[in-house]
Design an enzyme around this catalytic site. Structure first.
Site: not given
Ligand code: DX5
Ligand code: ZN
Length: 228
Positions: A11, A36, A38, A40, A70, A72, A142, A180-181, A202
Site C-alpha cells: 500500500s 495497492h 488507496d 480517499m 481501493h 474509499m 477490511m 487490508d489493514g 502498508g
Molecule cells: C487503510 C487502507 C490500507 C492501509 C493499510 O484504510 O485501506 O490499505 O494502507 O495499512 P497497514 O498495512 O499499515 O495497516
Molecule cells: Zn486499502
C-alpha cells in the site's frame, strides 16, 4: 496474472510520498506482487489521498505492474471508475455503502477490462456477496476501519474471511480474497488460514527501509501456515 497462491500488495499510503515513483520501483524490485492504491475523498473516510493522475504517472513508469485501486469514496460513480480504469488500474474495488446500484457498478468495472471487487468494512455483513458472485473477481475484507495505515487488525474480521470462503465454496466459486489493514509477519498466517490469498501491506512493507527484508519476514510469517 493471479496464478500465485498467495500475493502481497504494497500500500503506497506508507510509501515515501516525496519520491513515490522511485519508491514503487524499489518495491517492485524487491518482489512485491501488486501495488495497492488507496483512494480517499474526505467523505467516505476522514482522509484524502491520490487522484487518477498519480496512477497514470506510475503506470507510465511501470507498465507491467499490477495496480489495485481501493476506492474509499462516496458516492462511487462511473466517472470515477472510468478515470482510474483509463489511468491503468488492473483491479478496482469499492464499498457497498457508497453505491446504490452495486451490481451495475461491478459490471461497469468489468466492462472496462478491469477486475471488480467489493470491500467490506469490519462492521459490514458479507451476505450480499451471495447474489453477486458472477460479477465479483475478488472480495476485499477490511481488517481495520479504513482511513489510515498502521492500525491493529481486528480479530473478529478473521471469522468473516472464513465465512466468505465457506459461502463461496457453497456456491462453487473461488474468488480471490484480499485482506487490508494490520497485516504483518505476525498476523499474515491467520489471514491465510481463514482463507485470504492477497495481503495488503502498508506499514509492514512500505513502512520499512529494507523492502526485501520486509517481504522475507512476511513470507516467513506465511510459512507457518504453509507448513501446517
Ligand atoms: C487503510 C487502507 C490500507 C492501509 C493499510 O484504510 O485501506 O490499505 O494502507 O495499512 P497497514 O498495512 O499499515 O495497516
Ligand atoms: Zn486499502
Amino acid at each position: 496474472m493471479f496464478e500465485k497462491r498467495f500475493m502481497f500488495a504494497g500500500s503506497i499510503l506508507s510509501a515515501n510520498l516525496l519520491a513515490l515513483g522511485d519508491d514503487v520501483g524499489n518495491a517492485l524490485d524487491a518482489g512485491i506482487d501488486i501495488i495497492h492504491f488507496d483512494v480517499m475523498d474526505y467523505h467516505f473516510v476522514p482522509n484524502l489521498t491520490f487522484g487518477p493522475m498519480f496512477l497514470k504517472a506510475l503506470k507510465a513508469q511501470y507498465p507491467e505492474a499490477i495496480f489495485d485501486v481501493h476506492l474509499m469514496v462516496n458516492p462511487v460513480t462511473e466517472e470515477i471508475i472510468n478515470a482510474y480504469a483509463e489511468a491503468g488500474a488492473s483491479m478496482i474495488s469499492f464499498h457497498p455503502e457508497s453505491c446504490i446500484h452495486i451490481e451495475r457498478m461491478l459490471s461497469f468495472i468489468q466492462s472496462k477490462g478491469v477486475k471488480a471487487g467489493l470491500v467490506l468494512n469490519p462492521g459490514t455483513a458479507p451476505q450480499l456477496l451471495r447474489y453477486l458472485w458472477d460479477k465479483l473477481d475478488f472480495v476485499l475484507v477490511m481488517t481495520v476501519n479504513p482511513g489510515f495505515g498502521g492500525q491493529k487488525l481486528i480479530p473478529a474480521t478473521l471469522q468473516k474471511i472464513a465465512d466468505i470462503r465457506r459461502m463461496a465454496a457453497e456456491a462453487n466459486v473461488k474468488p480471490l480474497i484480499e485482506v487490508d489493514g494490520g497485516v504483518d509477519a505476525n498476523t499474515v498466517a491467520s489471514c491465510a488460514k481463514a482463507g485470504a490469498n492477497i495481503f495488503v501491506v502498508g506499514s509492514a512493507f512500505f513502512g520499512k527501509d529494507d523492502r526485501k527484508a520486509a517481504l522475507e519476514a512476511l513470507n516467513q510469517g506465511l510459512a507457518s501456515f504453509r507448513e501446517a
